[in-house]
Design a protein around this motif. Structure first.
Motif, short mmCIF file in Angstrom:
data_model
loop_
_atom_site.label_atom_id
_atom_site.label_comp_id
_atom_site.label_asym_id
_atom_site.label_seq_id
_atom_site.Cartn_x
_atom_site.Cartn_y
_atom_site.Cartn_z
N LEU A 93 37.01 -41.11 11.35
CA LEU A 93 38.25 -42.13 11.77
C LEU A 93 38.28 -41.92 13.52
O LEU A 93 38.02 -40.96 14.00
CB LEU A 93 39.53 -41.61 11.39
CG LEU A 93 39.83 -41.82 10.01
CD1 LEU A 93 41.05 -40.94 9.40
CD2 LEU A 93 40.12 -43.47 9.61
N PRO A 94 38.77 -42.99 14.14
CA PRO A 94 39.21 -42.64 15.51
C PRO A 94 40.02 -41.37 15.43
O PRO A 94 40.82 -41.11 14.90
CB PRO A 94 39.95 -44.02 15.76
CG PRO A 94 39.53 -45.07 14.83
CD PRO A 94 39.35 -44.28 13.69
N ASN A 95 39.87 -41.05 16.91
CA ASN A 95 40.78 -39.64 17.19
C ASN A 95 42.09 -39.73 16.68
O ASN A 95 42.80 -38.89 16.23
CB ASN A 95 40.55 -39.23 18.68
CG ASN A 95 39.20 -38.76 18.76
OD1 ASN A 95 38.29 -38.65 18.03
ND2 ASN A 95 38.80 -38.42 20.19
N HIS A 96 42.86 -40.62 17.15
CA HIS A 96 44.27 -40.72 16.98
C HIS A 96 44.62 -40.89 15.51
O HIS A 96 45.66 -40.44 15.29
CB HIS A 96 44.88 -42.06 17.69
CG HIS A 96 44.55 -43.46 17.21
ND1 HIS A 96 43.34 -44.01 17.57
CD2 HIS A 96 45.11 -44.44 16.80
CE1 HIS A 96 43.17 -45.03 17.17
NE2 HIS A 96 44.33 -45.31 16.41
N LYS A 97 43.86 -41.43 14.84
CA LYS A 97 44.23 -41.66 13.44
C LYS A 97 43.92 -40.15 12.83
O LYS A 97 44.39 -39.89 11.80
CB LYS A 97 43.25 -42.87 12.78
CG LYS A 97 43.86 -44.09 13.15
CD LYS A 97 43.17 -45.14 12.22
CE LYS A 97 43.79 -46.71 12.64
NZ LYS A 97 43.14 -47.56 11.72
N GLN A 98 42.68 -39.56 13.16
CA GLN A 98 42.28 -38.15 12.47
C GLN A 98 43.72 -37.45 12.82
O GLN A 98 43.83 -36.74 11.75
CB GLN A 98 41.25 -37.60 13.42
CG GLN A 98 39.81 -38.21 12.87
CD GLN A 98 38.72 -37.32 13.44
OE1 GLN A 98 38.66 -36.00 13.32
NE2 GLN A 98 37.76 -37.80 14.23
N ARG A 99 44.16 -37.15 14.05
CA ARG A 99 45.07 -36.43 14.25
C ARG A 99 46.43 -36.46 13.43
O ARG A 99 47.02 -35.74 12.77
CB ARG A 99 45.73 -36.47 15.82
CG ARG A 99 44.74 -35.95 16.68
CD ARG A 99 45.17 -35.81 18.02
NE ARG A 99 45.59 -36.96 18.84
CZ ARG A 99 44.95 -37.82 19.49
NH1 ARG A 99 43.61 -37.64 19.76
NH2 ARG A 99 45.27 -38.99 19.93
N PHE A 137 45.89 -45.80 8.35
CA PHE A 137 44.70 -46.43 8.23
C PHE A 137 44.79 -47.65 8.69
O PHE A 137 43.99 -48.32 9.32
CB PHE A 137 44.26 -46.49 6.71
CG PHE A 137 43.89 -45.05 5.92
CD1 PHE A 137 43.11 -44.09 7.13
CD2 PHE A 137 44.14 -44.53 4.86
CE1 PHE A 137 42.87 -42.83 6.47
CE2 PHE A 137 43.72 -43.21 4.58
CZ PHE A 137 42.96 -42.51 5.01
N GLY A 138 46.07 -48.25 8.30
CA GLY A 138 46.32 -49.84 8.64
C GLY A 138 45.85 -50.63 7.45
O GLY A 138 44.70 -50.30 7.02
#
Length: 323
Positions: free
Chosen positions: A59-65, A181-182
């Protein structure tokens, strides 16, 4: 990728965790308080949800967090009840004490949704996540209701009861993470519910032996009766044709929920499809492991090692590319 998979993941992980790709998830934040909070949640996820944790790395970093924050919240509630069960059995605390702890956390959660500053690292991270994504307040409340069920219920009469429990402790998590996730189609959330049910049913089938040690049977009683499997059979670890047929029926149903959940993956944001598909594939393979273990869920806990999980990456990437 294929050549990398020749090496045990235990050797690769220390190298990977020194890379900027891994460290930037936290280091790119310019707030030390948030760094510590998200690091805490990431460590909880890494320790307790290995399959899920591996998938989140794509996942992109902001989504991982944000996924780490949500999992940290879920794990805290789950652990609170699990630890309380042991203490209740030892008569060190009462059920009322646990309910009071849950209510106290609920009040903190209400304050978090209202924007109040928190000192708990999980709530600090979750508060930041709420600024990025709209996670309805009723979802963590349903989760709390679900984990609280374990304090008062250790048998399930039918699948409807089990479905309700699984929805609250697993599908609700899927609904929360779906907001991170969106998705392009509101029907995606229906399939997120199915993925949660499938994963919880997988947990239940994998953990039959461990649950019996705690006097817990999450298998529907009416279906056990239908296949001629008694409680005594379960506690005596009887592995006969009746039990195997019962397990085959349960695995088939779980796989049907996985199949339904697949329809929702294409509805997710493109940057979230790979990790969700990976989690789905690796989790569903636990059912195959149960079959490989000749359905002995009493003494053999079915699981995939890290190398097996990692080996799914090329296959899943290819399947998504050809859609």
């Amino acid at each position: 990728m294929t050549s990398i998979l020749k090496y045990p993941y235990s050797l690769l992980r220390p190298i990977y965790e020194k890379t900027n790709f891994h460290q930037s998830v936290i280091s790119e934040l310019d707030n030390e308080r948030l760094k510590k909070a998200y690091s805490h949640c990431r460590e909880i996820t890494r320790k307790h949800a290995k399959t899920f944790y591996m998938a989140t790395r794509f996942l992109p970093n902001h989504k991982q967090r944000s996924i780490f924050a949500i999992y940290g919240l879920c794990r805290y509630l789950d652990d609170l009840v699990d630890e309380a069960e042991d203490l209740i059995l030892k008569k060190k605390i009462s059920e009322l004490d646990v309910v009071e702890k849950l209510d106290a956390f609920k009040n903190k959660l209400v304050d978090t949704y209202r924007g109040a500053e928190q000192d708990d690292p999980i709530l600090i991270a979750f508060s930041d996540t709420l600024e990025l994504y709209k996670i309805p307040f009723d979802l963590p409340l349903q989760l709390m209701d679900g984990v609280k069920t374990d304090l008062i219920k250790n048998r399930y009469q039918n699948f409807n009861e089990l479905y309700d429990y699984s929805y609250k402790v697993a599908s609700v998590v899927g609904l929360m993470t779906s907001e991170v996730f969106g998705y392009s189609n509101p029907k995606a959330v229906e399939h997120a519910v199915d993925l949660g049910i499938a994963m919880q049913l997988t947990n239940i089938l994998r953990d039959v032996g461990e649950d019996l040690e705690r006097d817990r049977i999450y298998l529907p009683q009416d279906e056990l009766d239908e296949f001629g499997v008694s409680e005594r059979d379960l506690f005596n670890h009887i592995l006969n044709d009746r039990f195997i047929e019962f397990m085959k029926f349960q695995i088939k149903r779980a796989n049907e929920y996985y199949k339904s959940s697949d329809k929702g993956i294409a509805m997710l944001s493109r940057d979230s499809r790979l990790p969700v598909c990976l989690a789905r594939e690796n989790y569903s393979r636990i059912l195959s492991k149960i079959e490989e273990n000749n359905f002995n869920v009493y003494q053999h806990r079915a699981y995939l090692n890290s190398t097996e999980k990692l080996s799914m990456v090329p296959k899943v990437m290819y399947s998504l590319r050809t859609e």
